[in-house]
Enzyme design. Structure first.
Site, PDB file in Angstrom:
ATOM      1  N   TYR A 163       0.850  -1.185  -0.058  1.00 40.31           N
ATOM      2  CA  TYR A 163      -0.019  -0.029   0.017  1.00 40.31           C
ATOM      3  C   TYR A 163       0.768   1.357  -0.059  1.00 40.31           C
ATOM      4  CZ  TYR A 163      -4.425   2.034   0.661  1.00 40.31           C
ATOM      5  OH  TYR A 163      -5.823   2.681   0.384  1.00 40.31           O
ATOM      6  N   LYS A 202      -3.516   8.111   3.091  1.00 39.50           N
ATOM      7  CA  LYS A 202      -4.694   7.721   3.845  1.00 39.50           C
ATOM      8  C   LYS A 202      -4.489   8.379   5.337  1.00 39.50           C
ATOM      9  CE  LYS A 202      -7.673   6.045   1.185  1.00 39.50           C
ATOM     10  NZ  LYS A 202      -8.879   6.527   0.817  1.00 39.50           N
TER      11      LYS A 202
END
Length: 259
Positions: A158, A165
């Protein structure tokens, strides 16, 4: 029978595919009584085609969150599409993007340009969207809800999207702080992994499916966006009148479970 969003108008970003959380949010919002406005970028024809699968028609307005002209004129263009006296009661931020070199195990080699793109599109845009929509919210305020993926830990593959995020989560808290006096709530829904078009761009997505398959005490279906969409709709409603700066986890319970 009236629903929890009866009489409200909600703007939803990110409706590209019928499999997306954003699409199911728009669908459930309509089923709960809301009028819905959609935004799209680059592929408006695709958004308009997907919009026809909603229970009722929905206006589509072009929006590139990196284009200051689009942001500055958003309120006016929504009024042109829906009506001069229109107001918004809710805004759904379902926007995220990271270049391929910012994902997939390339964390230490990723250049700033790609990192900046990921942070601008995925985090800064929450503030930009909220401010662009603010003129459409009167003294009654409204609710801004963003879609998140739990950023408390470092996930395989990720990479810089995880950092983006984390920035989104911080941005939400500051938006909640600064717009709260104007009656605007800002919250996030941290959803478990959903097999959407965006997920296909994440190398190693199957790792997430395996983690959720073994650790979610309530179980988790990567093909079912509705649980997350229900949480978004609930936060858009008046049932959370004093909740802001919050992250609601809809992930089958994985966030609470250790290895």
């Amino acid at each position: 029978m009236s629903g929890i969003l009866t009489g409200k108008r909600v703007l939803v970003t990110g409706v590209l595919m019928e499999s997306s959380i954003a699409f199911h949010t728009a669908r459930l919002a309509q089923e709960q009584g809301a009028d819905v406005v959609l935004t799209g970028y680059g592929r408006l024809g695709l958004v308009e085609r997907v919009a026809r699968r909603l229970p009722r028609p929905a206006a589509v307005v072009e929006l590139d969150v990196r284009d200051t002209g689009h942001l500055e004129t958003l309120a006016g263009r929504v009024r042109e599409s829906v009506g001069a006296d229109v107001r918004l009661d809710g805004v759904v931020h379902s926007i995220a993007f990271a270049p391929q070199d910012a994902l997939g195990g390339n964390f230490l080699a990723t250049g700033w340009d790609s990192v900046a793109t990921a942070v601008e599109v995925s985090a800064y845009s929450l503030k930009a969207l909220a401010m662009a929509c603010l003129p459409l919210m009167d003294e009654r305020g409204g609710s801004v809800v963003g879609l998140d993926f739990d950023a408390r830990t470092a996930w395989p593959a990720y990479d810089w999207m995880g950092v983006a995020k984390a920035a989104l989560e911080a941005t939400s808290r500051y938006v909640a702080r600064d717009l709260g006096p104007r009656g605007v709530r800002c919250n996030l829904v941290a959803a478990g992994p959903i097999r959407t078009m965006a997920a296909k761009s994440i190398p190693g997505f199957d790792i997430f499916r395996e983690v959720w398959g073994s650790r979610a005490p309530l179980g988790w279906d990567v093909s079912d966006p509705e649980p997350a969409a229900r949480a978004v709709v609930a936060l858009l409603s008046d049932w959370f009148p004093r909740t802001t700066g919050e992250i609601v986890h809809v992930d089958g319970g994985v966030h609470a479970i250790g290895a």
